[in-house]
Enzyme design. Structure first.
Site, mmCIF file in Angstrom:
data_model
loop_
_atom_site.group_PDB
_atom_site.id
_atom_site.type_symbol
_atom_site.label_atom_id
_atom_site.label_comp_id
_atom_site.label_asym_id
_atom_site.label_seq_id
_atom_site.Cartn_x
_atom_site.Cartn_y
_atom_site.Cartn_z
ATOM 1 N N LYS A 74 0.830 -1.207 0.000
ATOM 2 C CA LYS A 74 0.000 0.000 0.000
ATOM 3 C C LYS A 74 0.865 1.259 0.000
ATOM 4 C CE LYS A 74 -2.303 0.319 3.602
ATOM 5 N NZ LYS A 74 -2.954 -0.351 4.710
ATOM 6 N N THR A 76 4.015 1.464 -0.879
ATOM 7 C CA THR A 76 4.762 1.457 -2.139
ATOM 8 C C THR A 76 3.901 2.039 -3.265
ATOM 9 O OG1 THR A 76 5.896 -0.501 -1.342
ATOM 10 C CG2 THR A 76 6.064 -0.058 -3.688
ATOM 11 N N ARG A 97 2.338 7.928 6.953
ATOM 12 C CA ARG A 97 2.583 7.931 8.395
ATOM 13 C C ARG A 97 4.067 7.746 8.720
ATOM 14 N NH1 ARG A 97 -1.118 3.106 9.918
ATOM 15 N NH2 ARG A 97 -0.654 2.658 7.731
ATOM 16 N N LYS A 108 9.595 -6.666 12.174
ATOM 17 C CA LYS A 108 9.172 -6.311 10.844
ATOM 18 C C LYS A 108 10.273 -5.723 9.984
ATOM 19 C CE LYS A 108 7.035 -2.136 9.538
ATOM 20 N NZ LYS A 108 6.343 -0.977 9.824
ATOM 21 N N ALA A 276 -3.812 1.617 13.833
ATOM 22 C CA ALA A 276 -4.991 1.506 12.968
ATOM 23 C C ALA A 276 -6.082 0.651 13.610
ATOM 24 C CB ALA A 276 -4.591 0.954 11.613
ATOM 25 N N PHE A 304 -4.121 -0.777 7.385
ATOM 26 C CA PHE A 304 -4.808 -2.073 7.187
ATOM 27 C C PHE A 304 -5.627 -2.094 5.890
ATOM 28 C CE2 PHE A 304 -4.836 -2.489 12.108
ATOM 29 C CZ PHE A 304 -3.523 -2.927 12.088
ATOM 30 N N PHE A 384 4.075 -8.401 -8.994
ATOM 31 C CA PHE A 384 5.186 -9.196 -8.461
ATOM 32 C C PHE A 384 5.759 -10.018 -9.599
ATOM 33 C CE2 PHE A 384 5.611 -9.517 -3.736
ATOM 34 C CZ PHE A 384 4.827 -8.419 -3.426
ATOM 35 N N TRP A 412 7.354 -0.773 -8.296
ATOM 36 C CA TRP A 412 8.410 -1.375 -7.482
ATOM 37 C C TRP A 412 9.678 -1.563 -8.330
ATOM 38 C CZ3 TRP A 412 11.037 -6.164 -7.361
ATOM 39 C CH2 TRP A 412 11.715 -6.442 -6.164
#
Lengths: 559, 559
Positions: A74, A76, A97, A108, A276, A304, A384, A412
């Protein structure tokens, strides 16, 4: 279509411009950019105040299907779309954010986009950045200290120490602090009581900073925070303890939005980062409204999937800040739709058109849901390398059947070149002016009905289950004047239901409400459905163990 | 001689130069100044490394008589002397400590000098400044979280949870956190144990940052921190938990010294701020050594009176960093000497030459003590409007009798004009080259003898009282290889003795040692004599209650 560099290698190779140049493109004079190093700056409150009468640009929300371990991208896509809009000649800025330190040192690894769609400087953004979260931690904990201090020196407000709801915060994953007994050690240290810490992004002060329109509004909201209750159940506020002024002073600098840049040197506002789940999960209102005064297009994201993030963006942030999005982009990936179609993580590498088609039900429901807010939606397929043409075509077909379009995006791997088609489509939607934004429910609907409205219309639950105590609490708050507040739902992000394993587009479920909390300063009622963790723990081998400075002086292991 | 403006009014009226101009005067190129706003900057580690082969300037320490509620003005005199040296044509910089947020919102109100001898920007320096203390808090608490996390996931290091010595920190005065029980709430939250928080300035990480010479030294020292002990009493270190690398990453930016300016636009390094009781109480070694490479004269200060501050400056900071001060300035005031001579706070306004003369015994002992370090001392009388000529003359006479000189300074009212005489005297001392610095005791003296050495030669105690347990602990540490470390005394700053009420120059006392602690990362043994508070509480009416942003946008109540 692939590139051999990692995200961090790409970020390090970025040809960053001095932040003054990025600011100048938006018309911000040097003296109104407070630099933090050479590549980050805060935009002065004075300059922001001077923009009051300017017209606003167009707001575009990037949201997503329900997240899966496969990843959707999201942020990206938000970065890629911002770069794409600039590439096709529009003046565009993004708003995202700030990152929390806690997860970076836990599991993460930090990030601000990925591949050729990133915001830089990446290291700083995943460390202290411009200190906003530290300021929030300090302001929050000052109030917490003033609560116990008030009790220590005589408790003139008659706070019931069993009913203190305001906890402490720390921007670290530390399960040891979830539940503590404090004030131990005898007379000099106070009255022993239970307490605990949340992670800073879960602080109500964070939510307040992100919803406040200016310093006066910030201080008023801080004053409204309910820290606990008296024996007669009447609330004790931050204002009662006279902590609001000092907290505002601690937050004055943090209230000014941060300006950085994308890899393609386009402006990016990175400001605030509320949870969130128990909060609304969007960057600050100040950043978004400032960006809207300075750019024709502002691309932002919500936490989310669309069931939680977009709903709160619309019903909390847009409603309260008077914002009206012109378009929504729903991010999906072949892999994530496959998982929504029942494939496990191990099967993601193989072509499976049937699973993709099945998973599209999740995407379809989000498209339907977003129509209820009156904002046109388009789907971005975040490409992808393992995606097959047949899988992509299956998504396109499905989305066409829903009356909109799915556009393949390769940001990407290719940066803005990979999102020009999406950007062109977004501009077309915006210029058609079809958006007629309206929140899902009116302010004056009773609180429990608001919950039912979200549960039925967004989650497609048959009913809301809540015991008498919860319903009475909601009625009490209505009687106390909090009935006009919007709802902030806290439930799992992995499913429309409260069961994280129910992917796709489940029906026939009910929504059990475990608890309700009043965030009177932020201005919403938090409805907790299922277990919600407000202080994460570190994993068995935290990423912190591998984070270090290399012999070459690079930060390694953070990403 | 008086002025009608308050400190904060003077600070606000300051004609600040862009920080790049201040840096340029020291030869720091723009690209090596990391700006924080327009008036603060960090000096890049790369630039500092490039200075390795440069000769060092002269180091001047400003210390004081034992503090009293009347105030001495050590920081004010440090600023004034720096400005005075510049005024008489020398290239001079000052090095002072950063302020802690905690006391600013509690009792004391922040400050960075006073009157016309201040460092600016005052507001920022008393709030988040460049985020160094927040970075220290984060690094410290990451290690704390990793300790409990290690135990949670199986405790491979076999840490005895009863013997965890590493606490958590927060930069807030919060007595509720002094003593807590954490890890409550069942299996998912860990193993319940006792713990607690200190204020950030008491963190060993703070002391480490202030003693480390570069990033490699910082990481090594962080790794050396002892976090607790196993059942067999063997120490568990930060390195055993693999937290050192991540902590170094969190501290990388904080390790770079901060450059700001005085009201007279002279360079001021403000960096680090360890407690002056359980730590050594001086600004960072990196700031001092950097300043010495860039200026001919560097004026710095040490915490509390000379018995604690100057002794630690000499025996810890200078010994470890290879620094050799050329001169010492001992600050005294008529009022503080009066109090040392037995006058209460109410009697300070009246002339009392007898009391001043009596109080001079305190000053005299500090002069004698400093001779033991081989550094020539001069006395600065920090002038107050109520001082009478007879009182000042009494001090001058007394000091002359001690073989040195007392110089009246009016920097508070007059800025550098008020310290030209002091500056001229300091230059004369430095140019005479009489200083032959040596620490008080050699590295290889047994730990207990080091304590006796300080107690007898500095405090003039007859004996050191310590029970068998303390003496055994010291011998154990010697056996483990820590015998070469210097001593960091933690006792009251108000007296040469451990009784804060014994002012003047008491004799016939003994020094009771309550407890010893090993700061293996910082590299000293803390010797605690009497009650030492490492987490302050807020007063009944904390200054936070009055701190706010005025309608004009000014921060009020912080000073």
């Amino acid at each position: 279509m692939t590139h051999s560099l990692t995200d961090i290698e790409i970020a390090r190779a970025a040809d960053k411009k001095p932040i003054q140049e990025i600011g100048a493109r938006l018309g911000i004079p040097d003296e109104h950019l407070l630099p933090f190093g050479h590549d980050k700056a805060k935009v002065s409150a004075e300059f922001i105040a001077s923009l009051a009468d300017r017209p606003k640009g167009h707001l575009v929300l990037v949201t997503a299907i329900n997240p899966t371990p496969a990843g959707e991208g999201k942020t990206t896509t938000t970065v890629g779309l911002g770069d794409g809009l600039n590439a096709i000649g529009k003046s565009a800025a993004i708003c995202i954010r700030e990152a929390s330190l806690g997860p970076c040192f836990g599991m993460k690894g930090g990030a601000a986009g990925g591949g050729y769609a990133q915001v830089v400087p990446m290291e700083d953004m995943n460390l202290h950045f411009t200190g906003d979260f530290h300021a929030i931690t300090a302001a929050h904990n000052l109030l917490a200290a003033m609560i116990d201090n008030h009790i220590y020196w005589g408790n003139a407000q008659e706070i019931d120490i069993r009913r203190i709801t305001f906890r402490r915060v720390m921007d670290i994953n530390d399960r040891a602090l979830r539940q503590i007994v404090c004030n131990l050690g005898g007379v000099a240290n106070g009255f022993p009581r239970e307490g605990g810490f949340d992670i800073t992004v879960a602080s109500e002060v964070m939510a307040i900073l992100c919803l406040a329109t200016d310093m006066a509004d910030l201080e008023r909201r801080l004053g409204d925070i309910i820290v606990g209750y008296r024996r007669d159940r009447s609330p004790v506020t931050c204002r009662d303890l006279k902590a609001d002024g000092a907290m505002a002073v601690l937050l004055q600098q943090a209230m000014q939005p941060n300006l950085v840049q994308t890899l393609e040197n386009n402006p990016a506002f990175v400001h605030g980062g509320p949870f969130a789940n128990i909060a609304h999960g969007c960057n600050s209102v100040v950043a978004t409204t400032t960006a809207l005064k300075l750019a024709d297009y502002v691309v932002t994201e919500a936490g989310f999937g669309a069931d939680l993030g977009a709903e709160k963006f619309m019903d909390i942030k847009c409603r309260k800040a008077g914002l009206a999005p012109s378009a929504v982009v729903i991010v999906a990936t072949v892999r994530a739709l496959k998982m929504n179609g029942g494939v496990g993580k191990d099967g993601l590498g193989e072509e499976n058109v049937t699973a993709v088609k099945k998973g599209c039900a999740n995407l379809g429901r989000h498209i339907e849901n977003l129509k209820q807010f009156g904002v046109p939606a388009v789907v971005a397929i975040n490409h992808f390398v393992t995606d097959t043409d047949a899988e992509i075509e299956a998504i396109r077909d499905y989305v066409r059947g829903q009356g909109t379009e799915a556009i393949l995006c390769r940001h990407w791997a290719e940066g803005s070149k990979g999102t020009e088609a999406l950007a062109t489509k977004v501009v077309q939607i915006v210029e058609q002016g079809a958006a007629q934004f309206a929140p899902l429910y009116p302010d004056d609907m009773p609180l429990f009905e608001k919950i039912e409205c979200i549960a039925k219309r967004i989650y497609r639950a048959d009913e809301v289950l809540a015991d008498v105590k919860v319903r009475k609490q909601l009625r009490d708050w209505e009687a106390q004047g909090y009935g006009h507040l919007p709802i902030c739902m806290a439930k799992t992000q992995y499913s429309f239901t409260t069961d994280p394993n129910k992917r796709g587009a489940p029906v026939g479920h009910s929504l059990p409400v475990r608890e309700v909390r009043l965030s009177a300063g932020a201005g919403f009622v938090v409805v907790i459905c299922g277990e919600i963790m407000t202080m994460p723990g570190l994993p068995k081998t935290p990423s912190a163990e591998a984070i270090h400075i290399s012999a070459q002086g690079f930060i390694e292991g953070l990403f």
